[in-house]
Write a protein that holds these residues in place. Structure first.
Motif, PDB file in Angstrom:
ATOM      1  N   CYS A 153      11.104  12.522 -98.832  1.00  0.00           N
ATOM      2  CA  CYS A 153      12.559  12.658 -98.675  1.00  0.00           C
ATOM      3  C   CYS A 153      13.024  14.077 -98.986  1.00  0.00           C
ATOM      4  O   CYS A 153      13.916  14.601 -98.305  1.00  0.00           O
ATOM      5  CB  CYS A 153      13.288  11.674 -99.577  1.00  0.00           C
ATOM      6  SG  CYS A 153      13.319   9.978 -98.943  1.00  0.00           S
ATOM      7  N   PHE A 154      12.453  14.690-100.000  1.00  0.00           N
ATOM      8  CA  PHE A 154      12.881  16.044-100.354  1.00  0.00           C
ATOM      9  C   PHE A 154      12.504  17.056 -99.283  1.00  0.00           C
ATOM     10  O   PHE A 154      13.177  18.073 -99.121  1.00  0.00           O
ATOM     11  CB  PHE A 154      12.311  16.448-101.717  1.00  0.00           C
ATOM     12  CG  PHE A 154      13.209  16.058-102.859  1.00  0.00           C
ATOM     13  CD1 PHE A 154      14.232  16.895-103.276  1.00  0.00           C
ATOM     14  CD2 PHE A 154      13.060  14.833-103.486  1.00  0.00           C
ATOM     15  CE1 PHE A 154      15.082  16.529-104.300  1.00  0.00           C
ATOM     16  CE2 PHE A 154      13.903  14.454-104.525  1.00  0.00           C
ATOM     17  CZ  PHE A 154      14.920  15.306-104.928  1.00  0.00           C
ATOM     18  N   THR A 155      11.447  16.765 -98.534  1.00  0.00           N
ATOM     19  CA  THR A 155      11.115  17.617 -97.393  1.00  0.00           C
ATOM     20  C   THR A 155      12.014  17.295 -96.205  1.00  0.00           C
ATOM     21  O   THR A 155      12.504  18.185 -95.516  1.00  0.00           O
ATOM     22  CB  THR A 155       9.638  17.438 -97.000  1.00  0.00           C
ATOM     23  OG1 THR A 155       8.821  18.128 -97.941  1.00  0.00           O
ATOM     24  CG2 THR A 155       9.355  17.984 -95.612  1.00  0.00           C
ATOM     25  N   LYS A 156      12.248  16.021 -95.987  1.00  0.00           N
ATOM     26  CA  LYS A 156      12.976  15.583 -94.787  1.00  0.00           C
ATOM     27  C   LYS A 156      14.465  15.859 -94.866  1.00  0.00           C
ATOM     28  O   LYS A 156      15.090  16.281 -93.885  1.00  0.00           O
ATOM     29  CB  LYS A 156      12.741  14.084 -94.584  1.00  0.00           C
ATOM     30  CG  LYS A 156      13.234  13.542 -93.257  1.00  0.00           C
ATOM     31  CD  LYS A 156      12.800  12.096 -93.070  1.00  0.00           C
ATOM     32  CE  LYS A 156      13.240  11.558 -91.724  1.00  0.00           C
ATOM     33  NZ  LYS A 156      12.815  10.161 -91.515  1.00  0.00           N
ATOM     34  N   TYR A 157      15.074  15.647 -96.042  1.00  0.00           N
ATOM     35  CA  TYR A 157      16.526  15.739 -96.149  1.00  0.00           C
ATOM     36  C   TYR A 157      17.010  16.908 -97.005  1.00  0.00           C
ATOM     37  O   TYR A 157      18.189  17.255 -96.946  1.00  0.00           O
ATOM     38  CB  TYR A 157      17.093  14.446 -96.750  1.00  0.00           C
ATOM     39  CG  TYR A 157      16.694  13.208 -96.009  1.00  0.00           C
ATOM     40  CD1 TYR A 157      17.014  13.033 -94.665  1.00  0.00           C
ATOM     41  CD2 TYR A 157      15.977  12.189 -96.648  1.00  0.00           C
ATOM     42  CE1 TYR A 157      16.638  11.896 -93.985  1.00  0.00           C
ATOM     43  CE2 TYR A 157      15.603  11.040 -95.969  1.00  0.00           C
ATOM     44  CZ  TYR A 157      15.935  10.898 -94.643  1.00  0.00           C
ATOM     45  OH  TYR A 157      15.561   9.766 -93.963  1.00  0.00           O
TER      46      TYR A 157
END
Length: 390
Positions: A153-157
């Motif tokens: 999630c931290f990479t994606k968003y």
């Protein structure tokens, strides 16, 4: 400060069990898709925060996510349930602040604090090592799976700088004996459908990994059809919701680059230098550029003076090909982060050398000058000479 705030935070339910029924109602509304975001009532000395309202009571949005994850721990943690609820919360209030802070705290409380200590003297960089003392329990596979979900999630968003937290989480989970990070590094998180993540033929290959925001492209046969399908692949990937910051790793047979002297000779440069050779693909290149352009996002494998917003090389290729893409170039120059990116100055210099200080050229010069730390000296000299000759 004035009187106590009227809203409730997560710690309140730990002190007062009677609040559980209200938190449970908030959770139910979120799960059923009927939760409505509100703001806490203004009160002297306290700012207004995003909240949910139940029977006249206000509960901070972040507190509801904290409560749900806490309740899962008490009743048997299931990653799929935690992931689904987190996604619903993100859809309601976005990723930044209310969701990402709670997930960071979850990693600290559940993964780091019981099992690791910091061997670094730096306040800003951690060096996590396993605690010499056994905490007396281990994390379940479900908890480790959710930690990896948070990492993705931290990479994606998240912002581009959040990618370091993704790596940090994977390193922590690996240190605890899990093989899941290694699988994700190889195959991605699994949330990207295979038909979106991969596109392979005898002519070319495209593979995306959402966990590390990488896109690997290899062309074996240079042709209009190959680049047409590659551009479709990139657009489909971005439309599906791939990370806004990402790395493109490209290998092709035709070793050419855009005619801009100080641009890095990287694969993404080569990709669009080749694609621009096919006029029928220019509309697809513009479509990619429009999808890719996001302020404060970056190509992750370009650093320092070569930092570039996604879509940069597509815009440069089209802008140098024909002035009819003037609107696209203007939009790009207005959007890119001039505080941390400067290669747009080299593009404008090359543009002026080709087309001159036409009406469009002057507009690009002024736009670039207003959104960059420092214009190239050669570009300034050309402009001063142009003004002197008028």
């Amino acid at each position: 400060m004035g009187d106590k705030p009227t809203y409730f935070v997560f710690d309140d339910v730990l002190r007062d069990k009677s609040l559980r029924k209200y938190f449970d109602l908030c959770v139910k509304d979120v799960q059923e898709g009927i939760a409505r975001l509100s703001r806490t009532r203004a009160k002297a000395g306290y700012p207004s925060w995003p909240c949910f309202r139940v029977e006249g009571k206000e509960f901070l949005v972040s507190a509801v996510l904290e409560y749900y994850l806490y309740d899962l721990h008490c009743n048997g943690f299931i990653s799929e349930s935690a992931e689904a609820f987190t996604e619903k919360m993100r859809a309601i209030c976005g990723w930044q602040w209310d969701v990402d802070r709670v997930l960071r705290k979850w990693i600290e409380r559940v993964v780091i604090n019981p099992f690791f200590c910091d061997a670094s003297d730096s306040e800003y960089e951690h060096k996590w090592v396993l605690n010499p003392e056994d905490p007396g329990y281990t994390l379940t596979d479900e908890q480790l799976k959710f930690a990896c979900y948070i990492a993705v999630c931290f990479t994606k968003y998240g912002h581009s700088f959040d990618k370091s937290f993704t790596k940090e989480i994977f390193d922590l989970v690996t240190a605890l004996g899990s093989k899941l990070p290694a699988k994700i590094k190889k195959n991605g998180s699994g949330s990207l459908p295979k038909e979106i993540a991969e596109c392979k033929t005898e002519e070319f290959s495209c593979i995306a990994n959402d966990a590390f925001a990488t896109i690997k492209i290899s062309v074996k046969n240079e042709s209009e059809e190959s680049y047409s399908k590659i551009l479709d692949y990139l657009c489909n990937l971005l439309e599906f919701g791939f990370s806004h910051s990402y790395a493109i790793e490209f290998k092709g047979q035709n070793k050419i680059y855009l005619p801009i002297k100080k641009l890095p000779k990287k694969g993404v440069n080569q990709l669009f230098a080749n694609a621009i050779l096919y006029p029928k693909l220019h509309d697809k290149i513009e479509r990619y550029a429009r999808l890719a352009m996001k302020e404060f996002e970056w190509y992750l494998n370009l650093d320092g003076e070569y930092s570039a917003m996604p879509g940069s090389f597509a815009v440069f290729a089209l802008g140098l090909y024909n002035e009819k893409y003037h609107k696209l170039v203007c939009d790009y120059l207005s959007l890119c982060d001039g505080e941390h990116q400067s290669i747009q100055g080299e593009f404008v210099l090359t543009y002026i050398e080709k087309f001159g200080f036409t009406e469009k050229g002057l507009e690009l010069y002024k736009l670039c000058g207003s959104n960059i730390q420092e214009l190239p000296k050669k570009l300034i000299a050309r402009y001063n000479k142009f003004v002197a000759q008028r």
